[in-house]
Design a protein around this motif. Structure first.
Motif, mmCIF file in Angstrom:
data_model
loop_
_atom_site.group_PDB
_atom_site.id
_atom_site.type_symbol
_atom_site.label_atom_id
_atom_site.label_comp_id
_atom_site.label_asym_id
_atom_site.label_seq_id
_atom_site.Cartn_x
_atom_site.Cartn_y
_atom_site.Cartn_z
ATOM 1 N N HIS A 146 -24.106 25.537 59.305
ATOM 2 C CA HIS A 146 -23.600 25.278 59.431
ATOM 3 C C HIS A 146 -22.168 24.683 60.963
ATOM 4 C CE1 HIS A 146 -21.905 24.626 54.993
ATOM 5 N NE2 HIS A 146 -22.540 24.437 54.997
ATOM 6 N N LYS A 147 -22.549 25.932 61.565
ATOM 7 C CA LYS A 147 -22.591 26.190 63.054
ATOM 8 C C LYS A 147 -23.567 25.736 63.880
ATOM 9 C CE LYS A 147 -22.582 29.666 66.821
ATOM 10 N NZ LYS A 147 -22.349 30.959 67.229
ATOM 11 N N PHE A 148 -24.116 25.170 63.337
ATOM 12 C CA PHE A 148 -25.191 23.982 64.313
ATOM 13 C C PHE A 148 -24.667 22.492 64.167
ATOM 14 C CE2 PHE A 148 -28.729 20.573 65.662
ATOM 15 C CZ PHE A 148 -29.738 21.237 66.626
ATOM 16 N N LEU A 149 -23.914 22.256 62.718
ATOM 17 C CA LEU A 149 -23.064 20.838 63.102
ATOM 18 C C LEU A 149 -22.064 20.422 63.527
ATOM 19 C CD1 LEU A 149 -23.271 18.030 61.815
ATOM 20 C CD2 LEU A 149 -22.715 18.902 59.535
ATOM 21 N N TYR A 150 -21.228 21.985 63.843
ATOM 22 C CA TYR A 150 -19.897 22.171 63.889
ATOM 23 C C TYR A 150 -20.228 21.761 65.643
ATOM 24 C CZ TYR A 150 -15.570 24.443 65.125
ATOM 25 O OH TYR A 150 -13.987 24.912 65.455
ATOM 26 N N ASN A 151 -21.197 22.469 66.135
ATOM 27 C CA ASN A 151 -21.523 21.996 67.735
ATOM 28 C C ASN A 151 -21.962 20.996 67.747
ATOM 29 O OD1 ASN A 151 -20.350 24.980 68.313
ATOM 30 N ND2 ASN A 151 -22.263 25.787 67.676
ATOM 31 N N TYR A 152 -22.254 20.346 67.082
ATOM 32 C CA TYR A 152 -23.391 19.136 67.066
ATOM 33 C C TYR A 152 -21.619 18.148 67.984
ATOM 34 C CZ TYR A 152 -26.721 14.830 66.864
ATOM 35 O OH TYR A 152 -26.738 13.858 66.768
ATOM 36 N N PRO A 153 -22.491 17.299 68.646
ATOM 37 C CA PRO A 153 -22.032 15.989 69.419
ATOM 38 C C PRO A 153 -20.929 14.663 68.886
ATOM 39 C CG PRO A 153 -23.318 16.092 70.744
ATOM 40 C CD PRO A 153 -23.229 17.081 69.252
ATOM 41 N N SER A 154 -20.434 15.109 68.114
ATOM 42 C CA SER A 154 -19.508 13.660 67.613
ATOM 43 C C SER A 154 -19.853 12.408 67.294
ATOM 44 C CB SER A 154 -17.707 14.437 67.277
ATOM 45 O OG SER A 154 -17.427 13.816 68.407
ATOM 46 N N LYS A 155 -19.964 11.706 68.259
ATOM 47 C CA LYS A 155 -19.878 10.862 69.697
ATOM 48 C C LYS A 155 -21.110 10.067 68.878
ATOM 49 C CE LYS A 155 -22.782 12.110 73.412
ATOM 50 N NZ LYS A 155 -22.568 11.912 74.839
ATOM 51 N N ASN A 156 -22.449 11.296 68.607
ATOM 52 C CA ASN A 156 -23.508 11.139 67.698
ATOM 53 C C ASN A 156 -23.779 10.556 66.483
ATOM 54 O OD1 ASN A 156 -24.735 10.755 70.176
ATOM 55 N ND2 ASN A 156 -25.360 13.103 69.774
#
Length: 566
Positions: free
Chosen positions: A429-439
């Motif tokens: 989940h940490k990987f998704l947490y740090n993923y840019p929301s604009k994408n």
């Protein structure tokens, strides 16, 4: 003859465990192809039939047919899985230049047939001539008189079906109309393959017809190492390998995600040896997958078993030599193949999209298209401000994506939320947490609790990024991809047409087709049916072959000829 060697998977597929396999009958398969002698660069087109029991009716049992090409050293040089629907399927095999000239065997069987012995396998002789590879000194095929006798231009008829051509002599790039007429309801309810192809002196091996099929049904089921039939879909089995003396192998949830396609992951449960089987009702068309064991640590290896395969040490082959007198004929046909392959972009086959199974949860959720809202920099802000029913929490210093189900609201968070991003199960989940929301394109929140296989989930989050960008990024840091054997893509084969508005532009494109038409799945709605094709710039004798079986399993093989002249 074939000698079997297979891996036994003892874990029972829980969706099929109530089936009494002893009551299931054996199967028999038959392949009809567009020829028996091929050159490198040509394609073997396959029309597949499967039958169940002594009734000779189409088999509804197996959804997958295994087809393999074996060379004269007993080595498997091509393997594919063909999707079967009510006893019918089709595929093709391109013969590349890496294959040597020689005698090959085309073998076909279902997983269920492996339980009844090698005598059930379908076996067909194919000859490949590769003019691009050096080989041993030529040996005239006249040393094989039985081959010479098989060069035949004799028409063949059937009491069940007739073929009528509107012309017997045609010019290049002229239309040919083919009329099929059935005799009786049994023939009308049958299924057939239609091939229109040039024949010449290279066709010295007789093409096995449907009328030569010998039924070999029996009920000698080997229950000592039973392989379940692929009744509902493709079976993919594997094993979790734990450290020595590590307990807790049983009742673990394993998840299969698909790398190249967007589809719901598959779930299975391990047995006391750590083995499991996924049932893929939506047949896999992608080779690359990723496996995850939920809540399991210290797994040494996540193993996917190979599909059960036979050995081919007992097959017998003939030594094939080619007469030097055929050199010019081989060269002309080889040049034609090269030209056709070079212009493939103008004559492509069409991939038939297989029906996708809608996610079971899709109607129970609410979807948020982020482009319809003010964009926030982080997913935490996005969930706080936009995503109703979804939340991001920090637990033990790590972010966790959750769905606000009734248990969540009451503080009972015993079960995790199923987090899917671009069709794969995400455990980091940490990987998704740090993923840019604009994408992120859209987020679907499903507030219901579900059992997927043996695993209970407290809600579902189904997230999609633009162009599956998240999946590509996630896989770079995820565990090594697992490889499975996909099912061959279904195709609508190219049928050249002239006489339309683009005739002038087509006149500039060479046409050296030897195969004028291939229809692998012909089912007739009326007593009469019409098909058409156009001749190419290749002259000579062409054959029209209709092969298959009536509704009750009676074989049909009809052959007619026409000539193309300048």
């Amino acid at each position: 003859m074939l000698q079997l060697s297979m891996t036994f998977v003892s874990s029972v597929v829980w969706s099929q465990e109530k089936i009494d396999y002893n009551k299931l009958q054996s199967e028999e398969v038959n392949l009809q192809t567009n020829g028996a002698v091929f050159l490198s660069g040509e394609t073997v087109y396959i029309s597949a039939f499967s039958f169940l029991g002594s009734s000779s009716r189409p088999s509804p049992l197996s959804k997958i047919l295994y087809v393999t090409l074996v060379d004269d050293a007993g080595e498997e040089v091509n393997f594919q899985k063909i999707a079967m629907n009510k006893g019918r399927g089709n595929g093709d095999l391109f013969l590349g230049t890496s294959l040597k000239t020689g005698h090959y065997k085309l073998i076909a069987y279902t997983r269920w047939m492996l339980n009844f012995g090698k005598q059930h396998f379908f076996e067909k002789d194919l000859i490949l001539i590769n003019p691009y590879r050096t080989r041993e000194a030529d040996k005239p095929y006249s040393d094989y008189p039985e081959y010479l006798e098989n060069i035949s231009f004799q028409e063949m008829t059937s009491p069940y079906l007739s073929v009528a051509l509107d012309k017997s002599i045609l010019k290049p790039r002229q239309p040919l109309n083919i009329e099929l007429k059935t005799q009786g309801k049994d023939a009308l309810s049958g299924s057939y393959a239609l091939s229109v192809r040039k024949i010449d002196s290279l066709d010295f091996v007789k093409m096995q017809s449907s009328v030569e099929l010998k039924w070999n049904f029996n009920q000698n089921l080997n229950t000592d190492s039973l392989l379940a039939p692929e009744l509902r879909g493709a079976l993919v089995s594997g094993k979790l390998n734990f450290p020595v003396n590590n307990e807790g192998k049983e009742n673990r949830t394993v998840v299969l995600s698909f790398v190249d396609v967007d589809r719901t992951p598959e779930f299975a449960l391990t047995d006391d040896e750590g083995r499991f089987t996924w049932v893929l009702e939506e047949l896999p068309t992608s080779r690359q997958t990723m496996g995850v064991a939920i809540g399991v640590e210290n797994v040494c290896d996540f193993e996917i078993f190979e599909d059960p395969r036979p050995e081919y040490s007992d097959l017998t082959f003939k030594r094939i030599g080619i007469d030097r007198d055929l050199k010019n004929l081989i060269e002309r046909r080889s040049v034609a193949n090269q030209i056709e392959n070079a212009y493939y972009q103008f004559k492509p086959d069409t991939i038939i999209e297989t029906p996708k199974i809608r996610p079971f949860y899709i109607d129970a959720g609410k979807t948020f298209i982020l482009g319809n809202f003010t964009r926030f920099n982080t997913l935490k802000e996005t969930f706080t401000e936009i995503i109703q029913g979804g939340a991001v929490r920090i637990r033990n210093g790590e972010p966790v994506f959750k769905v606000e189900t009734s248990n969540f609201i009451q503080g009972n968070e015993e079960y995790p939320t199923l987090l899917l991003v671009d069709g794969i199960l995400v455990t980091n989940h940490k990987f998704l947490y740090n993923y840019p929301s604009k994408n992120i394109e859209r987020i679907t929140v499903v507030p219901e609790e579900y059992y997927l296989g043996p695993q209970r989930f407290s809600g579902i989050l189904d997230i999609h990024s633009f162009d599956a960008d998240f999946k590509r990024q996630y896989l770079l840091q995820a565990s090594e991809a697992l490889s499975i054997n996909p099912v061959a893509l279904q195709k609508k084969y190219f049928n050249q047409q002239y006489g339309g508005t683009d005739t002038e532009s087509l006149s500039k494109i060479p046409d050296y087709r030897y195969q004028l038409l291939w229809k692998p799945l012909v089912s007739l709605q009326n007593d009469e049916a019409s098909f058409n094709c156009y001749t190419s710039d290749v002259t000579g004798i062409f054959e029209v072959v209709v092969s298959g079986f009536t509704g009750s399993g009676q074989p049909v093989f009809v052959k007619s000829f026409f000539e193309v002249t300048n």
